[in-house]
Design an enzyme around this catalytic site. Structure first.
Site, short mmCIF file in Angstrom:
data_model
loop_
_atom_site.label_atom_id
_atom_site.label_comp_id
_atom_site.label_asym_id
_atom_site.label_seq_id
_atom_site.Cartn_x
_atom_site.Cartn_y
_atom_site.Cartn_z
N ASN A 88 0.86 -1.19 0.00
CA ASN A 88 0.00 0.00 0.00
C ASN A 88 0.90 1.25 0.00
O ASN A 88 1.73 1.42 0.89
CB ASN A 88 -0.89 -0.04 1.26
N HIS A 141 0.98 6.22 1.86
CA HIS A 141 1.76 7.17 2.66
C HIS A 141 2.91 7.82 1.90
O HIS A 141 3.51 8.77 2.39
CB HIS A 141 2.18 6.52 3.98
N HIS A 153 -5.58 3.78 -1.78
CA HIS A 153 -6.92 4.10 -1.28
C HIS A 153 -7.29 5.51 -1.73
O HIS A 153 -6.66 6.48 -1.30
CB HIS A 153 -6.89 4.00 0.25
N ARG A 183 -9.47 8.14 -1.03
CA ARG A 183 -10.44 8.54 0.00
C ARG A 183 -11.31 9.68 -0.49
O ARG A 183 -10.88 10.48 -1.32
CB ARG A 183 -9.69 8.99 1.27
N ARG A 227 -7.08 12.77 1.06
CA ARG A 227 -5.99 13.22 1.95
C ARG A 227 -4.62 12.76 1.46
O ARG A 227 -3.61 13.34 1.82
CB ARG A 227 -6.23 12.77 3.38
N THR A 276 -8.05 3.14 8.39
CA THR A 276 -9.25 2.31 8.41
C THR A 276 -9.28 1.51 9.72
O THR A 276 -8.55 0.55 9.88
CB THR A 276 -9.23 1.35 7.19
N HIS A 280 -3.53 -4.96 7.70
CA HIS A 280 -3.67 -3.81 8.60
C HIS A 280 -2.80 -3.97 9.84
O HIS A 280 -2.95 -4.93 10.58
CB HIS A 280 -5.12 -3.53 9.04
#
Ligand code: PXP
Length: 237
Positions: free
Chosen positions: A7, A10, A43, A45, A49, A101, A191
């Protein structure tokens, strides 16, 4: 060995800190792929963000592995997904005020809406996974709304305060994996997984893919992104 989805949200978080062009999540995705990532997770959003619409479009064009778009079932996002057609989409709950999340989807309470969004994406040729807590009732509901894949939220295990709790939540995940497999579902997990806790999850038979972001991007600051991905793959192996 479970596959590794990285992922890259970031990377975009850092870029958005200055609203500039560096670091570029698309280049980061390339580096992850070169280092052995099996898929790239991002993701989009509602509040944008980190990942922006243009990132998703470029990722879709440029990555060589599989794009897994994490998304809410908000109509605007569903319509973007149907246009961009990632290889896979993962439905996640989304709350504006959350840092990440925080839990799985409540498939039982939102069955109709989830089924409708799922069917739209399926028609667009997109594989859909539902991000849910390792809970039998949610797994059964996921199957009932037509999901073929579930991603089990490993947050409770990752955030366990002591070894007793950790063992309890690990067993909860193990039981959920068996239950989902018995229902004919593919099982992914993710996660809060990091370089210290990933082995316990990677050992569970039947988990096909682990999706990991934060710990890899943090490690990349010290040792570089390709090394961070390679090290994580090594641990999973
Ligand atoms: N899988 C899903 C569905 C997620 O929402 C997230 C967080 O964006 C992850 C995996 C990765 O979590 P982490 O960044 O804690 O590794």
């Amino acid at each position: 060995m479970p596959k590794l989805g990285v992922n890259i949200d970031h990377v975009a978080t850092l870029r958005q800190a200055r609203r500039g062009s560096m670091p570029d999540p698309v280049y980061a995705a390339y580096l992850c792929e070169v280092a052995g990532a099996d898929s790239i997770v991002a993701h989009l959003r509602k509040d944008r963000r980190h990942i922006q619409d243009k990132d998703i479009k470029s990722l879709r064009k440029k990555i060589k592995t599989k794009l897994n778009l994490e998304m809410s079932i908000a109509p605007e996002i569903v319509s973007i997904a149907c246009k961009i057609k990632p290889y896979q989409a993962t439905f996640v709950p989304e709350r504006r005020e959350e840092l990440t999340t925080e839990g799985g989807l409540n498939v039982i309470a939102n069955a109709k809406k989830i089924a409708a969004a799922l069917s739209k994406l399926k028609k667009a040729g997109i594989f859909v996974s539902l991000f849910i807590d390792p809970d039998f009732k949610q797994i059964a509901a996921a199957e009932q709304v037509g999901a073929k894949i579930v991603e089990l939220h490993t947050g409770r295990f990752a955030n366990a305060k002591n070894n007793l709790q950790k063992k309890k939540f690990l067993n909860e995940i193990k039981a959920a994996v068996s239950y989902a497999l018995a229902k004919g579902l593919k099982v992914f997990a993710g996660h809060g997984l990091n370089y210290s806790n990933v082995k316990l999850i990677a050992k569970i038979k039947g988990i096909e893919e682990l999706n990991i972001g934060y710990s890899i991007i943090c490690k990349a600051l010290y040792i570089g992104l390709p090394n961070a991905v390679r090290q994580m793959r090594g641990l999973i192996r």
